[in-house]
Design a protein around this motif. Sequence first.
Motif, mmCIF file in Angstrom:
data_model
loop_
_atom_site.group_PDB
_atom_site.id
_atom_site.type_symbol
_atom_site.label_atom_id
_atom_site.label_comp_id
_atom_site.label_asym_id
_atom_site.label_seq_id
_atom_site.Cartn_x
_atom_site.Cartn_y
_atom_site.Cartn_z
ATOM 1 N N UNK A 43 0.905 -1.144 0.128
ATOM 2 C CA UNK A 43 0.015 -0.005 -0.207
ATOM 3 C C UNK A 43 0.858 1.043 -0.017
ATOM 4 N N UNK A 44 2.031 1.077 0.667
ATOM 5 C CA UNK A 44 2.953 2.159 0.774
ATOM 6 C C UNK A 44 3.601 2.542 -0.840
ATOM 7 N N UNK A 45 3.966 1.531 -1.524
ATOM 8 C CA UNK A 45 4.141 1.493 -2.857
ATOM 9 C C UNK A 45 3.350 2.049 -3.686
ATOM 10 N N UNK A 46 2.097 1.803 -3.515
ATOM 11 C CA UNK A 46 0.815 1.980 -4.308
ATOM 12 C C UNK A 46 0.603 3.626 -4.237
ATOM 13 N N UNK A 109 9.267 -1.787 5.493
ATOM 14 C CA UNK A 109 9.158 -0.553 5.639
ATOM 15 C C UNK A 109 7.877 0.190 5.334
ATOM 16 N N UNK A 110 6.852 -0.215 6.083
ATOM 17 C CA UNK A 110 5.587 0.308 5.800
ATOM 18 C C UNK A 110 5.328 1.871 6.074
ATOM 19 N N UNK A 111 6.156 2.200 6.870
ATOM 20 C CA UNK A 111 6.204 3.901 7.030
ATOM 21 C C UNK A 111 6.812 4.727 6.091
ATOM 22 N N UNK A 112 7.025 4.113 4.806
ATOM 23 C CA UNK A 112 7.767 4.758 3.604
ATOM 24 C C UNK A 112 6.780 5.821 2.976
#
Length: 268
Positions: A43-46, A109-112
């Motif tokens: 989701x962070x990447x999207x 690293x979901x906080x990215x």
Amino acid sequence: MPAPRAAIVIPARYKSSRFPGKPLQALRGADGVSKSLIQRAWEAGMAAQGFAEVVVATDDARIAEAAEGFGARVVMTPESCRNGTERCAAALPMLESDPEVIVNLQGDAPLTPPWFLEALRDAMADQSFDVATPVLRCDAEAHAAFLEDRAAGRVGGTTAVFDRSGRALYFSKEVIPYTGRTFAAAETCPVFHHVGVYAYRPGALAAYAGWPEGGLETWEGLEQLRFLENGVALKCVEVEARGRVFWEVNNPQDVARVESAMERAGIL
């Protein structure tokens, strides 16, 4: 210069020595709903704008099933991949967008924030280097967290030092440069947190996969040191927190820390 055509690859493996099964660890968001770490990384990447595709690269059927379950495209890569960069290299022939730049968003690293990924891709418009990675100046809270981890014998985040042009000099799981002190909230801290994201041109990624593991890479457990040990210039791109806390899930103890940061940032 226009931004290069870029794809995001999220490498994920089940057999982490410090945290087995880490990609499937549930993390509670600000709304109280739990999602797996790999879903939160995806989701962070999207959330980043202007990328041709976002792909999860794994060798584990459990991770693949979970990723496909929340709608991610998955590519299966060999179990022999020793780190995320090698896994990105293995995924490269399976990407559909023929990217000029591959961005490795590590699955812990979901906080990215999306602007980290966008800034890194945009920096690759400069053709004078083939690899780049973001760095974030530590505030007093982040620096204290680094020192707390080391005092407790835990391997926390990674720090980076670089020259005046941004070329990386070294990365370490120790807190460098050594300061011998803590910092007040209003002070400027000289320590930079290395953000677990990389951008590579395809040629650099292919070359990396053909090199043996280096001594520094092995001792530190940091894949990016293989580039430095082989004389490849690695650009450190300074990014801004904009009020967000950044931390990776390196150890089980980091789950509560990251959940707290997600609550504060309103990440669902």
